[in-house]
Design an enzyme around this catalytic site. Sequence first.
Site, short mmCIF file in Angstrom:
data_model
loop_
_atom_site.label_atom_id
_atom_site.label_comp_id
_atom_site.label_asym_id
_atom_site.label_seq_id
_atom_site.Cartn_x
_atom_site.Cartn_y
_atom_site.Cartn_z
N LYS A 1 -30.88 -17.12 92.87
CA LYS A 1 -31.48 -18.33 93.44
C LYS A 1 -30.87 -18.69 94.79
CE LYS A 1 -30.63 -21.07 89.95
NZ LYS A 1 -29.94 -20.09 89.09
N ARG B 1 -32.00 -30.08 86.22
CA ARG B 1 -31.50 -29.16 85.19
C ARG B 1 -32.15 -29.43 83.83
NH1 ARG B 1 -27.04 -26.11 86.56
NH2 ARG B 1 -25.91 -26.76 88.41
N ARG C 1 -21.22 -5.98 88.86
CA ARG C 1 -20.74 -6.64 90.07
C ARG C 1 -19.27 -7.03 89.93
NH1 ARG C 1 -22.83 -12.44 91.18
NH2 ARG C 1 -20.87 -12.92 90.18
N ARG D 1 -14.16 -15.63 90.67
CA ARG D 1 -14.15 -17.02 90.26
C ARG D 1 -13.79 -17.09 88.78
NH1 ARG D 1 -19.93 -19.34 92.02
NH2 ARG D 1 -20.32 -18.39 90.01
N ARG E 1 -23.19 -19.91 80.04
CA ARG E 1 -24.10 -20.49 81.04
C ARG E 1 -25.56 -20.14 80.75
NH1 ARG E 1 -21.68 -17.92 86.05
NH2 ARG E 1 -23.13 -19.13 87.30
#
Length: 210
Positions: free
Chosen positions: A13, A88, A127, A139, A150
């Site tokens: 996104k 959301r 990745r 992160r 998530r």
Amino acid sequence: MRLILLGPPGAGKGTQAQRLAAKHQIIQLSTGEMLREAVKSATPIGRTVQDIIAHGQLAPDSVVVEIVGQRIGEPDARNGFILDGFPRTVPQAAALDRILKPKGLALDAVIELRVDEAALIKRIESRIAEMTARGEALRDDDNAVALHTRLKAYREQTAPLIAYYRDQGVLRTVNGMAPIPDVTAAIDKALAGLGGAHGHPSHKGERVSH
């Protein structure tokens, strides 16, 4: 042009939002960024946010909606915007409708980046492995466990927005698993002929672009 991008974490996104903002000369609005700006500006709502963050809590819908409402009323949002990370939930989407209606505005389109979750998890794990091999910093939420959490939150809270916006006739679905240039081209095709700055979509129903 007023747009929303929907899709689970890792769907790309952010990449597409930046490109759309540049192409259509509209601003990209991130809720995280708006909350940080509110805190920095020390406005009454900013002080409320600061207090909430200090207690390690998430900002409630009422606060997020107020900040979004203020931000899209600023001069640089007059030409349009693309919302990143908001809404959301369906209640947040209904609140956004209530913000836009008195201003005589409406969403041009809601772009859903549809992905295959199993393939998405493999893509993210690859990745992470590549970044680790290069010695790049990760992160805290760059791991498979966090991604599963998530994705679950997206399915439960955000995925219902797909039906909400389909019913409004503004949903456009593209294949988010395609290479980035192909996703970009599919989004451009899905947006072709929309109402631009006037904010009213010219096509009804859901369109799927591959």
